[in-house]
Design an enzyme around this catalytic site. Structure first.
Site, PDB file in Angstrom:
ATOM      1  N   LYS A  54       0.746  -1.250   0.123  1.00 51.48           N
ATOM      2  CA  LYS A  54       0.003  -0.092   0.035  1.00 51.48           C
ATOM      3  C   LYS A  54       0.882   1.261   0.016  1.00 51.48           C
ATOM      4  CE  LYS A  54      -2.601  -2.904  -0.476  1.00 51.48           C
ATOM      5  NZ  LYS A  54      -2.626  -4.367  -0.424  1.00 51.48           N
ATOM      6  N   ALA A 120      11.678 -22.670  13.790  1.00 50.64           N
ATOM      7  CA  ALA A 120      10.942 -24.017  14.849  1.00 50.64           C
ATOM      8  C   ALA A 120      11.054 -25.105  14.004  1.00 50.64           C
ATOM      9  CB  ALA A 120       9.469 -23.221  15.144  1.00 50.64           C
ATOM     10  N   GLY A 184      -0.512 -13.590 -14.055  1.00 52.89           N
ATOM     11  CA  GLY A 184      -1.571 -13.753 -12.849  1.00 52.89           C
ATOM     12  C   GLY A 184      -2.308 -12.492 -12.546  1.00 52.89           C
ATOM     13  N   ILE A 188      -3.099  -9.536  -5.990  1.00 51.92           N
ATOM     14  CA  ILE A 188      -1.629  -8.997  -5.634  1.00 51.92           C
ATOM     15  C   ILE A 188      -1.267  -8.495  -7.256  1.00 51.92           C
ATOM     16  CG2 ILE A 188       0.523  -9.696  -5.049  1.00 51.92           C
ATOM     17  CD1 ILE A 188      -0.759 -11.207  -2.843  1.00 51.92           C
ATOM     18  N   GLU A 207      -3.021 -13.606 -17.985  1.00 55.57           N
ATOM     19  CA  GLU A 207      -4.137 -14.132 -16.990  1.00 55.57           C
ATOM     20  C   GLU A 207      -4.736 -15.486 -17.592  1.00 55.57           C
ATOM     21  OE1 GLU A 207      -5.317 -14.209 -13.642  1.00 55.57           O
ATOM     22  OE2 GLU A 207      -6.537 -15.857 -14.427  1.00 55.57           O
ATOM     23  N   GLY A 271      -0.456 -16.596  -7.077  1.00 52.08           N
ATOM     24  CA  GLY A 271      -1.402 -17.279  -5.817  1.00 52.08           C
ATOM     25  C   GLY A 271      -0.073 -17.780  -4.898  1.00 52.08           C
ATOM     26  N   ASP A 311      -3.325 -17.800   7.259  1.00 50.67           N
ATOM     27  CA  ASP A 311      -2.989 -18.408   5.896  1.00 50.67           C
ATOM     28  C   ASP A 311      -2.966 -19.880   5.922  1.00 50.67           C
ATOM     29  OD1 ASP A 311      -3.164 -15.781   5.225  1.00 50.67           O
ATOM     30  OD2 ASP A 311      -1.397 -15.560   4.029  1.00 50.67           O
ATOM     31  N   HIS A 444     -22.886  14.204   5.095  1.00 51.89           N
ATOM     32  CA  HIS A 444     -22.576  14.883   3.809  1.00 51.89           C
ATOM     33  C   HIS A 444     -21.441  15.851   3.789  1.00 51.89           C
ATOM     34  CE1 HIS A 444     -23.821  16.449  -0.080  1.00 51.89           C
ATOM     35  NE2 HIS A 444     -23.758  17.529   0.272  1.00 51.89           N
TER      36      HIS A 444
HETATM   37  C1  LIG Z   1       1.987  -8.502  -1.940  1.00 52.21           C
HETATM   38  C2  LIG Z   1       0.776  -8.878  -0.781  1.00 52.21           C
HETATM   39  C3  LIG Z   1      -0.040  -7.875  -0.571  1.00 52.21           C
HETATM   40  C4  LIG Z   1      -1.032  -8.314   0.411  1.00 52.21           C
HETATM   41  N1  LIG Z   1      -1.956  -7.404   0.606  1.00 52.21           N
HETATM   42  C5  LIG Z   1      -3.083  -7.518   1.641  1.00 52.21           C
HETATM   43  C6  LIG Z   1      -3.896  -6.706   1.974  1.00 52.21           C
HETATM   44  O1  LIG Z   1      -4.055  -5.399   1.563  1.00 52.21           O
HETATM   45  N2  LIG Z   1      -4.858  -7.034   2.858  1.00 52.21           N
HETATM   46  C7  LIG Z   1      -4.881  -8.338   3.510  1.00 52.21           C
HETATM   47  O2  LIG Z   1      -5.892  -8.671   4.350  1.00 52.21           O
HETATM   48  N3  LIG Z   1      -4.157  -9.334   3.443  1.00 52.21           N
HETATM   49  C8  LIG Z   1      -3.070  -8.940   2.459  1.00 52.21           C
HETATM   50  N4  LIG Z   1      -1.933  -9.795   1.762  1.00 52.21           N
HETATM   51  C9  LIG Z   1      -2.131 -11.392   2.702  1.00 52.21           C
HETATM   52  C10 LIG Z   1      -1.629 -11.257   4.041  1.00 52.21           C
HETATM   53  O3  LIG Z   1      -0.308 -10.743   3.896  1.00 52.21           O
HETATM   54  C11 LIG Z   1      -1.392 -12.440   4.697  1.00 52.21           C
HETATM   55  O4  LIG Z   1      -2.850 -12.919   4.727  1.00 52.21           O
HETATM   56  C12 LIG Z   1      -1.118 -12.496   6.488  1.00 52.21           C
HETATM   57  O5  LIG Z   1       0.280 -12.120   6.365  1.00 52.21           O
HETATM   58  C13 LIG Z   1      -1.214 -13.918   6.659  1.00 52.21           C
HETATM   59  O6  LIG Z   1      -0.789 -13.925   8.178  1.00 52.21           O
HETATM   60  P1  LIG Z   1      -0.393 -15.188   8.893  1.00 52.21           P
HETATM   61  O7  LIG Z   1      -0.195 -14.660  10.363  1.00 52.21           O
HETATM   62  O8  LIG Z   1      -1.163 -16.198   8.681  1.00 52.21           O
HETATM   63  O9  LIG Z   1       0.995 -15.480   8.264  1.00 52.21           O
HETATM   64  P2  LIG Z   1       2.247 -14.657   7.594  1.00 52.21           P
HETATM   65  O10 LIG Z   1       1.975 -13.124   7.700  1.00 52.21           O
HETATM   66  O11 LIG Z   1       2.852 -15.385   6.483  1.00 52.21           O
HETATM   67  O12 LIG Z   1       3.441 -14.799   8.669  1.00 52.21           O
HETATM   68  C14 LIG Z   1       3.871 -16.117   9.019  1.00 52.21           C
HETATM   69  C15 LIG Z   1       5.435 -15.941   9.832  1.00 52.21           C
HETATM   70  O13 LIG Z   1       5.745 -17.272  10.336  1.00 52.21           O
HETATM   71  C16 LIG Z   1       7.341 -17.388  10.252  1.00 52.21           C
HETATM   72  N5  LIG Z   1       7.553 -18.680  10.080  1.00 52.21           N
HETATM   73  C17 LIG Z   1       6.844 -19.675   9.508  1.00 52.21           C
HETATM   74  N6  LIG Z   1       7.396 -20.964   9.777  1.00 52.21           N
HETATM   75  C18 LIG Z   1       8.110 -20.707  10.757  1.00 52.21           C
HETATM   76  C19 LIG Z   1       9.244 -21.542  11.453  1.00 52.21           C
HETATM   77  N7  LIG Z   1       9.000 -22.771  11.141  1.00 52.21           N
HETATM   78  N8  LIG Z   1       9.725 -21.097  12.464  1.00 52.21           N
HETATM   79  C20 LIG Z   1       9.756 -19.868  12.812  1.00 52.21           C
HETATM   80  N9  LIG Z   1       9.072 -18.922  12.101  1.00 52.21           N
HETATM   81  C21 LIG Z   1       8.284 -19.459  11.069  1.00 52.21           C
HETATM   82  C22 LIG Z   1       7.696 -16.675   8.756  1.00 52.21           C
HETATM   83  O14 LIG Z   1       8.938 -16.144   8.740  1.00 52.21           O
HETATM   84  C23 LIG Z   1       6.596 -15.320   9.098  1.00 52.21           C
HETATM   85  O15 LIG Z   1       7.015 -14.104   9.591  1.00 52.21           O
HETATM   86  C24 LIG Z   1      -1.032  -9.503   0.943  1.00 52.21           C
HETATM   87  C25 LIG Z   1      -0.152 -10.526   0.861  1.00 52.21           C
HETATM   88  C26 LIG Z   1       1.057 -10.043  -0.093  1.00 52.21           C
HETATM   89  C27 LIG Z   1       2.071 -11.119  -0.436  1.00 52.21           C
END
Ligand SMILES: Cc1cc2nc3c(=O)[nH]c(=O)nc-3n(C[C@H](O)[C@H](O)[C@H](O)COP(=O)(O)OP(=O)(O)OC[C@H]3O[C@@H](n4cnc5c(N)ncnc54)[C@H](O)[C@@H]3O)c2cc1C
Length: 465
Positions: A54, A120, A184, A188, A207, A271, A311, A444
């Site tokens: 953003k 981990a 794609g 994103i 696409e 994706g 996610d 308004h």
């Molecule tokens: C370019 C882009 C734009 C986006 N824009 C939006 C938006 O505008 N609005 C929105 O809602 N979503 C957006 N998203 C999606 C959003 O980023 C994700 O939905 C969100 O970050 C998911 O959060 P999470 O906590 O599930 O995992 P993540 O944010 O992916 O965090 C997971 C964390 O776990 C850590 N990790 C993983 N495995 C291990 C391990 N074994 N040991 C230690 N650490 C580990 C990783 O290093 C990471 O820091 C966007 C994504 C991208 C790529």
């Protein structure tokens, strides 16, 4: 020597799912350890996702405004042609990320959550070893919250590296590519493709589906498609990308014709997939739902006291879903009676113009004669005209039950409509009927008046149309 640690709650991943779970656990007095192997707290969203994208989109919008003023003047304002040093823009964006990284760290500290930087790995559901720069730490926990997030999908014939980039690299380029091909056309790819077009790159989008943003209905995506057309973005729909070499991306068009597209950068945004590999998930014995970790309405996995959020657990892969799940899980562990059962999780595309969708859309109610659908255009909203947001085909749509007028879905397309998304979600979450929106005096002049008018129109008495 391996250090050992015992805790009530162990959270893996400090993205929006994991860190919010951590803060809430801390607030509830639960002894909590949060582990993350990434470069900064906040996960994908904060470091390489929502926030940095953003920021780049915002900078691109500023550049475009000045470019418009330079190209013949706009609103009586003229300017010299803008120039951009993208590395400085990226440094500005990185500053925002660093500020937020520090903010998350401070919030976790305040909540007394112990944060460990390291990777981990699980030997079984309750035994976890963290690999840190200072050595291994073995942690045993009563509860484990998995929040490892997701990663970009790589195409085998277009592996990331060099000029083939993912969204992560696209957020840190040192200069604006002359020609960018986006593979794609989901949110994103479109958000970033549009931003680079505004910054002056020639952009093409490839696409596989017949439409851009295939998850949204056509009425919502049409204004975005029009913007792309007007701004010379080359669209290859129903097309397949192939390999990349010598600055050319091979594609097969909808008609089966081979075509070569010039590209300085190929941005692959086909994706994201849950991060389920490389940390011993297979040793934990949790059930899967396709590629995702299977959870129930409490975000519980099939293994007792192992929870999962964000996610990793399925669609929608959105930051606010993960945080909401994180709060629920923390409260359940603390003994509260909670379930994750939202009426809606609104989704926003920060394209040009923006799209919001909350609740049921026209495709979900197709063929039903017990619903009313009403659309109100921003072209009839004074505020939209006053901020140049009324001429791109934007509108707000409300879908409600014919019988009791209960609102089932609300969508909008238009500039700045992301800011309406929470009011849409609130109405749906509170079970509002059309009369609730119609009876709310809307300020308004605001864009929100289009929501008011769409509801009035559904009741048969819109004022401004
Ligand atoms: C370019 C882009 C734009 C986006 N824009 C939006 C938006 O505008 N609005 C929105 O809602 N979503 C957006 N998203 C999606 C959003 O980023 C994700 O939905 C969100 O970050 C998911 O959060 P999470 O906590 O599930 O995992 P993540 O944010 O992916 O965090 C997971 C964390 O776990 C850590 N990790 C993983 N495995 C291990 C391990 N074994 N040991 C230690 N650490 C580990 C990783 O290093 C990471 O820091 C966007 C994504 C991208 C790529």
């Amino acid at each position: 020597m391996t250090q050992t640690l015992k805790t009530k709650v162990l959270i893996i991943g400090a993205g929006t799912g994991g860190y919010v779970a951590g803060i809430r656990c801390g607030q509830l007095g639960l002894d909590t350890v949060l582990v993350d192997g990434g470069d900064g707290l906040g996960g994908t969203c904060l470091n390489v996702g929502c926030i940095p994208s953003k920021a780049i989109i915002h900078a691109a919008g500023k550049f475009e405004t000045v470019a418009k003023a330079a190209g013949g003047g706009t609103l009586g304002i003229t300017a010299a042609a803008p120039a951009i040093d993208l590395s400085q823009t990226v440094e500005w964006k990185d500053g925002i990320v660093r500020k937020l990284n520090a903010g998350v760290a401070a919030l976790l500290k305040k909540a007394k959550v112990k944060v460990i930087k390291g990777w981990a790995e699980f030997a079984d559901a309750k035994t976890c070893v963290i690999k840190t720069d200072e050595g291994d730490i073995r942690i045993t926990a009563e509860h484990v919250i998995l929040a490892t997030g997701s990663e970009p999908v790589e195409l085998p014939f277009l592996p990331f590296g060099g000029d083939v980039i993912s969204s992560t690299e696209a957020l840190s380029l040192s200069e604006v590519p002359k020609k960018m091909v986006v593979v794609g056309g989901g949110y994103i790819g479109l958000e970033l493709g549009i931003a680079y077009r505004k910054l002056g790159a020639e952009v093409a989008i490839v696409e596989m589906a017949e439409r851009i943003l295939p998850l949204y209905d056509k009425a919502l995506t049409d204004p975005v498609a029009k913007w792309l057309e007007k701004h010379g973005v080359e669209l290859h729909l129903g097309a397949r990308a192939g390999g990349f070499g010598d600055g050319k991306l091979s594609i097969t068009t909808k008609d089966g014709e081979p075509l070569q597209l010039d590209a300085d950068k190929v941005l692959v945004t086909v994706g994201r997939r849950p991060r389920t590999q490389g940390w011993g998930l297979e040793n934990m014995g949790v059930a899967m739902a396709g590629p995702f970790v299977k959870i129930d309405q409490r975000c519980a996995t099939s293994m007792k006291n192992v929870w999962a959020v964000g996610d990793l657990t399925g669609e929608p892969m959105l930051a606010h879903k993960g945080s909401a799940q994180g709060e629920v899980v923390a409260e359940i562990i603390a003994g509260h009676d909670r379930v994750f059962d939202p009426v809606t999780i609104a989704a926003v595309c920060f394209t040009e113009p923006e799209i919001v969708s909350a609740g049921l859309g026209p495709n979900e109610v197709a063929g039903r004669d017990d619903v009313i659908q009403s659309v109100f255009p921003f072209a009839a909203i004074g505020r939209a005209l006053a901020i140049e947001a009324g001429e791109d085909g934007g509108s707000v749509r409300v879908i409600a039950n014919k019988g009791d007028h209960r609102i089932l879905g609300i969508q909008a397309v238009g500039q700045h409509v992301s800011e309406l998304s929470n009011s849409f979600a609130q109405m749906l979450e509170m079970g509002a009927v059309l009369e609730d929106v119609a009876g709310t005096i809307h300020v308004h002049p605001t864009l929100g008046e289009a929501f008011h008018e769409a509801s009035l129109r559904a009741l048969g008495h819109a004022i401004h149309i």
